[in-house]
Every structure is written in C-alpha cells, then in structure tokens.
Enzyme design. Structure first.
Site, mmCIF file in Angstrom:
data_model
loop_
_atom_site.group_PDB
_atom_site.id
_atom_site.type_symbol
_atom_site.label_atom_id
_atom_site.label_comp_id
_atom_site.label_asym_id
_atom_site.label_seq_id
_atom_site.Cartn_x
_atom_site.Cartn_y
_atom_site.Cartn_z
ATOM 1 N N LYS A 174 0.906 -1.171 0.000
ATOM 2 C CA LYS A 174 0.000 0.000 0.000
ATOM 3 C C LYS A 174 0.930 1.202 0.000
ATOM 4 O O LYS A 174 1.562 1.515 0.986
ATOM 5 C CB LYS A 174 -0.899 -0.011 1.235
ATOM 6 C CG LYS A 174 -2.206 0.750 1.066
ATOM 7 C CD LYS A 174 -2.087 2.223 0.767
ATOM 8 C CE LYS A 174 -1.936 3.054 2.031
ATOM 9 N NZ LYS A 174 -1.675 4.489 1.708
ATOM 10 N N GLY A 227 5.988 4.594 9.330
ATOM 11 C CA GLY A 227 5.195 5.817 9.389
ATOM 12 C C GLY A 227 5.191 6.379 10.792
ATOM 13 O O GLY A 227 6.127 6.152 11.572
ATOM 14 N N SER A 228 4.123 7.090 11.130
ATOM 15 C CA SER A 228 4.083 7.792 12.416
ATOM 16 C C SER A 228 3.672 6.842 13.552
ATOM 17 O O SER A 228 3.119 5.766 13.312
ATOM 18 C CB SER A 228 3.099 8.953 12.316
ATOM 19 O OG SER A 228 1.837 8.445 11.942
ATOM 20 N N GLY A 232 1.150 3.705 13.510
ATOM 21 C CA GLY A 232 1.818 2.429 13.791
ATOM 22 C C GLY A 232 1.085 1.639 14.870
ATOM 23 O O GLY A 232 0.918 0.420 14.754
ATOM 24 N N GLU A 249 8.272 0.554 12.014
ATOM 25 C CA GLU A 249 9.362 1.531 11.880
ATOM 26 C C GLU A 249 8.743 2.911 12.015
ATOM 27 O O GLU A 249 8.101 3.390 11.080
ATOM 28 C CB GLU A 249 10.043 1.388 10.505
ATOM 29 C CG GLU A 249 10.745 0.062 10.279
ATOM 30 C CD GLU A 249 12.031 -0.058 11.075
ATOM 31 O OE1 GLU A 249 12.434 0.912 11.751
ATOM 32 O OE2 GLU A 249 12.629 -1.139 11.021
ATOM 33 N N CYS A 283 12.760 10.285 9.245
ATOM 34 C CA CYS A 283 12.550 9.699 10.579
ATOM 35 C C CYS A 283 13.805 9.792 11.420
ATOM 36 O O CYS A 283 13.761 10.024 12.618
ATOM 37 C CB CYS A 283 12.133 8.244 10.437
ATOM 38 S SG CYS A 283 13.307 7.276 9.470
ATOM 39 N N GLU A 382 8.343 15.212 17.148
ATOM 40 C CA GLU A 382 8.873 15.388 15.789
ATOM 41 C C GLU A 382 8.351 16.690 15.205
ATOM 42 O O GLU A 382 7.148 16.933 15.229
ATOM 43 C CB GLU A 382 8.372 14.250 14.879
ATOM 44 C CG GLU A 382 9.228 13.023 14.864
ATOM 45 C CD GLU A 382 8.792 12.043 13.755
ATOM 46 O OE1 GLU A 382 7.592 11.902 13.501
ATOM 47 O OE2 GLU A 382 9.690 11.412 13.166
HETATM 48 P P1 NAD Z 1 1.637 8.070 8.394
HETATM 49 O O1 NAD Z 1 1.660 7.251 9.625
HETATM 50 O O2 NAD Z 1 0.647 9.179 8.307
HETATM 51 O O3 NAD Z 1 1.359 7.170 7.106
HETATM 52 C C1 NAD Z 1 2.186 6.098 6.750
HETATM 53 C C2 NAD Z 1 1.400 5.144 5.870
HETATM 54 O O4 NAD Z 1 0.329 4.582 6.639
HETATM 55 C C3 NAD Z 1 0.753 5.789 4.645
HETATM 56 O O5 NAD Z 1 0.813 4.898 3.556
HETATM 57 C C4 NAD Z 1 -0.705 5.960 5.094
HETATM 58 O O6 NAD Z 1 -1.594 5.954 4.012
HETATM 59 C C5 NAD Z 1 -0.881 4.720 5.945
HETATM 60 N N1 NAD Z 1 -1.962 4.826 6.950
HETATM 61 C C6 NAD Z 1 -2.508 5.944 7.508
HETATM 62 N N2 NAD Z 1 -3.500 5.603 8.359
HETATM 63 C C7 NAD Z 1 -3.559 4.256 8.354
HETATM 64 C C8 NAD Z 1 -4.385 3.312 9.055
HETATM 65 N N3 NAD Z 1 -5.320 3.703 9.916
HETATM 66 N N4 NAD Z 1 -4.181 1.996 8.822
HETATM 67 C C9 NAD Z 1 -3.209 1.591 7.969
HETATM 68 N N5 NAD Z 1 -2.429 2.431 7.263
HETATM 69 C C10 NAD Z 1 -2.599 3.748 7.462
HETATM 70 O O7 NAD Z 1 3.118 8.597 8.201
HETATM 71 P P2 NAD Z 1 3.666 9.624 7.120
HETATM 72 O O8 NAD Z 1 3.208 10.998 7.481
HETATM 73 O O9 NAD Z 1 3.375 9.108 5.753
HETATM 74 O O10 NAD Z 1 5.248 9.508 7.338
HETATM 75 C C11 NAD Z 1 5.943 10.276 8.266
HETATM 76 C C12 NAD Z 1 6.215 9.470 9.526
HETATM 77 O O11 NAD Z 1 6.890 8.259 9.179
HETATM 78 C C13 NAD Z 1 7.130 10.184 10.484
HETATM 79 O O12 NAD Z 1 6.670 9.987 11.796
HETATM 80 C C14 NAD Z 1 8.468 9.488 10.260
HETATM 81 O O13 NAD Z 1 9.353 9.582 11.346
HETATM 82 C C15 NAD Z 1 8.048 8.086 9.991
HETATM 83 N N6 NAD Z 1 9.071 7.345 9.247
HETATM 84 C C16 NAD Z 1 9.747 6.319 9.867
HETATM 85 C C17 NAD Z 1 10.746 5.629 9.182
HETATM 86 C C18 NAD Z 1 11.519 4.501 9.822
HETATM 87 O O14 NAD Z 1 12.115 3.707 9.097
HETATM 88 N N7 NAD Z 1 11.529 4.397 11.143
HETATM 89 C C19 NAD Z 1 11.051 5.988 7.870
HETATM 90 C C20 NAD Z 1 10.344 7.030 7.267
HETATM 91 C C21 NAD Z 1 9.340 7.688 7.971
#
Ligand code: NAD
Length: 480
Positions: A174, A227-228, A232, A249, A283, A382
């Site tokens: 996704k 993601g966030s 997560g 992650e 991140c 963050e």
């Molecule tokens: P996000 O959590 O908003 O979204 C990440 C993904 O999850 C997207 O594809 C989104 O569509 C999906 N998503 C959103 N709601 C969901 C749900 N309820 N169920 C399942 N999937 C859902 O994060 P973002 O704004 O896209 O990315 C930024 C964040 O990601 C920051 O917090 C950053 O630190 C983190 N990040 C971590 C790493 C790592 O490897 N640790 C790497 C890159 C980014």
C-alpha cells in the site's frame, strides 16, 4: 497527467469505486497524476491473489537462487532507469535531485543485497540424542503487507519487498497516497518480469481506507509498517487482532551529541546534513543538537553560519533543501516554529521562503531554535521540518540523560575523539543505531535499522530483516 492504476493478480486494474486521488508536485503544487482511491474490495482482491500465489505450486517451485535472480533483474531495471527514477522521486517528494539519486542507488542496493541473500537463509540442526535428528527450517510467512510513508517511498518499499521476496513470500504494497510515483514504476518493473500472478500486488489509496483494510486483513501473515507512531499503533493493533506479527518503523527525535574535543569541521557538516536532508522530513533526522556547554558558542556560531548559507529551492533545482510535502505538513512545521518564537529563541531562520517561479510550494527556512525548555513539545515531538533544536550539557551523564529524554530511540550521533566516552554512551543510549563521528554511514543498506521505545520494533535493512519474513519450524526425526 497520468491516470495510474493498481496492480492486482498480475493485471493493471481500475479502482472499484469512482473516486481518485490527485498526486501533487510539492515544488510547485501542480497535479502530476491521479491514483485510484483503493477500497476494501481492492485490498481483498490483492490479498486473495497473494494468498493464492503463495499457496500455488508455481511460486513454491521457483528455487531460492532464482528468487535472487528476480531481485537482481529488478535492481538492473532500477539502475538502467536511474535518471528517470531520480527525477520522479524529486518531483513527487520535492527532495533535491541529488537526494533522489541517492534514494535510487539505495533501492538498487536493497534488491542486490537481498537478491544475494535469497539462497543463503539457512536453518539449523540441534543435537539431542543418538537416533534423533532435529532440524530447524525457516519457512516464508506467506502474504506480507507493506505500508509505506511518503518521505522515502522508493527506498522504503524496496527494503522490505526485496527481503520478503528473497525469503519466498508474496507481497501486497500500500503506497503512500502523496507519493506513489516511483512505487508505480517499480510495479511496472515487476510486471515486465515473468512472475506468477499475485506474487507482487500494489494497492493505492488512503491510509484509513486501503491501509486499514490491509493491516486488519485476516489473510495477511505479516505487516511491515513505516510511518508515524499513532498510525503504527493502529496498524499493530489491527494486525494483532488476527495474531499477525508486525514490524513497526516509526518516528524519531534523534540527537547529535557534540563534545568540545570533536573534529569541529566534520561535526558541523554531519550535524547540518543530518537535519536538512529531505528538508528535515526524515525519521532519522538529527533533530536535536546536544552540545557541551563550554563549546556551545564556538560550535553554534559555525552551525549558524552554515545554516545561513543553505539554499532552498525546487526539487529539480537541486539546492540544499526542497519544499515541505504539502500544506498540512507545512502548517505543522510553522506552528512548531511559532511555538518556539513564544517560548524559546529562534537563532536562525523561522520563516517561510518564496522561491521564484515556485510560489505554490511550501518552503521553510532552515531554522535553529535555542533556549528550549527540556519538557517542551519542541524538545519531545517530531517537527518534521528543517528545524534544529539546541540543548547543552555539562558532563557525559547529563548528555546521556538528555539523549534518552524523549519517547523515541531511533538514531544517535556521538561526536568526540575520546573513544571511551563514545563507547560508554553507545552502551547506555536507548537507540537502534549509534553513529560515532559520522551520521548515517552512507545509507546503511547492510546495517540493521529500527527503533527502541516508541520508534518501533523489529529491524529492517541488513540480514536481520530477512527473519521478519520467515517463520521457524522445528522437525524432530526418530530414525533409530
Ligand atoms: P503516516 O503514519 O501518516 O502514514 C504512513 C502510511 O500509513 C501511509 O501509507 C498511510 O496511508 C498509511 N496509513 C494511515 N492511516 C492508516 C491506518 N489507519 N491503517 C493503515 N495504514 C494507514 O506517516 P507519514 O506521514 O506518511 O510519514 C511520516 C512518519 O513516518 C514520520 O513519523 C516518520 O518519522 C516516519 N518514518 C519512519 C521511518 C523509519 O524507518 N523508522 C522511515 C520514514 C518515515
């Protein structure tokens, strides 16, 4: 403008409902493509296809080294489209073109690294007694789900998909709704190979719709989420409801700890690069500078001078930093800067930037914030922009306390010529990666990466990640 499609069961498919999502170029705000707004039905179809492919004899009969060759083929395709993909990533994410190239090169390396690993994931034998052979095999888990964020789409998809396919699984991606472009090209590369239908599937759409349907699907066997923290937790809980394991992650508030006895020029460069990469939307950004009090003035002057020379521009102009992804992210960054203006001291920057010819993009000056209360949101959360917050410490213990003072624990930089101090801190800091006198080690495809505390659990990259996608089976054979 392209109207992109999803890829399910070896076919390009239209959305199952009528609406689509605009994909914008953050540098100028223009729409560059549309993607289908994937639904639960699309996710069901993709998961079913991946399940059927996993259970089918065709995929099972493909030898481990042949899976490696599939991944090498993808690496070759990425490499031979290097310019196109770097430009696409820069256009879609807004990152400077040279950082787009770095992402493409890292993606190539993931496919090569895991391609080489495919026939080397071995089991074990366990000594028990004469006449009893006990062995352990690592089997693929099955259908693996991969939910990715917008900031490093190609790299992040590559690292987990390559490891999952190397170990014999099938995949449902996704992609991030804001930045699906390179994921889509990667999907085309998979389509060009002669893979059994359903081994690789790509669903587009919003997180709360397609993402939630995928993470909560009862027929997936593992979910890798990047993601966030909040999302997560939701993803982990949805997976747990089906007793499906997850690799999470998540975010960070990573410190660079700078001692007076560091190599000042290299440290300034390391600290600056770690926070401005991808305009701070990383991140593992070095978001906090912890500097020895007696050295603060001298060091900060140099960092400030470097910050003032940083150039902001459109992704394809390849300046030091590009725009913030979109208005929502921009508003968050500016709100945090406004908070700093109220309760701390903005040393450098603190404003938006107008880039000529790119007035619709959301650009922010590289910003340094000093005088931050250690309990403030500025110290704990963050910001996800080109904003460095500064703290001082008097001795190693205070540096340690500060380093560990957030809920996160992703990456830490330690800058000193005193190896005892460096190793002592490395042993005490809650952080998945520690860099001593460097930050990032050139991307670190081979190095396990992941968080302590709310930065997540499980490890990606390196050999460790292969084990996310395998399950151990113990077989005991009585032969005498
Ligand atoms: P996000 O959590 O908003 O979204 C990440 C993904 O999850 C997207 O594809 C989104 O569509 C999906 N998503 C959103 N709601 C969901 C749900 N309820 N169920 C399942 N999937 C859902 O994060 P973002 O704004 O896209 O990315 C930024 C964040 O990601 C920051 O917090 C950053 O630190 C983190 N990040 C971590 C790493 C790592 O490897 N640790 C790497 C890159 C980014």
């Amino acid at each position: 403008m392209k109207a992109l499609q999803m890829y399910i069961n070896g076919k390009w498919v239209q959305r199952s409902n009528a609406s689509s999502i605009d994909v914008k170029n953050p540098s100028n705000g223009k729409t560059i493509a549309t993607i289908p707004r994937g639904t639960e039905e699309d996710v069901n179809n993709a998961v079913q296809a991946a399940k059927t492919a996993f259970r089918g004899e065709v995929w099972r009969q493909i030898k481990a080294f042949e899976r490696g060759e599939i991944l090498f083929d993808i690496a070759d395709k990425i490499k031979s489209h290097r310019d196109e993909l770097a430009e696409l990533e820069s256009t879609d994410v807004g990152k400077p073109l040279s950082q787009g190239y770095a992402d493409v090169d890292a993606a190539t390396r993931y496919f090569r690294f895991y391609g080489g690993a495919a026939d080397k994931v071995m089991g074990d034998t366990i000594p028990i007694e004469d006449g009893l052979l006990d062995y352990v095999v690592r089997e693929p888990v099955g259908v693996t789900a991969h939910i990715v964020p917008w900031n490093y789409p190609l790299q992040i998809i590559s690292r987990s998909v390559a490891a999952a396919i190397a170990t014999g699984n099938t995949v449902v991606v996704k992609s991030a709704e804001d930045t699906p472009m390179t994921a889509m090209r990667l999907t085309e590369f998979f389509d060009e190979l002669d893979l059994p239908a359903g081994v690789f599937n790509h669903v587009t759409g919003y997180g709360h719709e397609a993402g939630a349907a995928l993470s909560g699907h009862s027929s997936i066997n593992h979910v890798t989420f990047t993601g966030s923290v909040g999302t997560g937790i939701a993803v982990g809980q949805a997976a747990m409801a089906n007793v499906v394991p997850s690799t999470l992650e998540l975010g960070g508030k990573s410190p660079n700890i700078v001692f007076a006895n560091c190599d000042i020029e290299k440290t300034v460069e390391g600290v600056v690069r770690s926070i401005i990469q991808n305009a701070g939307q990383t991140c593992s950004a070095g978001a906090r500078l912890l500097v020895e009090e007696s050295f603060k003035q001298e060091f900060l002057e140099k960092v400030a001078e470097r910050f003032k020379r940083l150039a902001v521009g459109a992704g394809m102009q390849d300046k030091d930093l590009g725009p913030i992804l979109n208005e929502k992210q921009y508003r968050h960054v500016m709100a945090m800067i406004e908070l700093a203006k109220e309760e701390a001291n903005v040393l450098v920057g603190g404003n938006s930037v107008a880039v000529e010819g790119y007035e619709e993009g959301f650009y922010v000056q590289p910003t340094i914030i000093d005088g931050v209360n250690r309990n403030s949101r500025l110290a704990k959360e963050e910001i996800f922009g080109p904003v460095l917050t500064v703290f001082t410490f008097r001795d190693t213990e205070e540096a340690l306390e500060l380093a560990n003072s957030t809920d996160y624990g992703l990456v830490t930089g330690i800058w000193t010529k005193d190896i005892s101090t460096a190793h002592y801190l490395a042993s005490r800091i809650d952080s998945g990666q520690i860099f001593i006198n460097n930050y990032g080690a050139g991307g670190g495809v081979q190095m396990p990466f992941g968080g302590y505390k709310k930065s997540g659990f499980g490890r990606e990259k390196g050999w460790e990640a292969l084990y996310n996608y395998t399950v151990m089976k113990n077989v005991a054979v009585k032969y005498k």
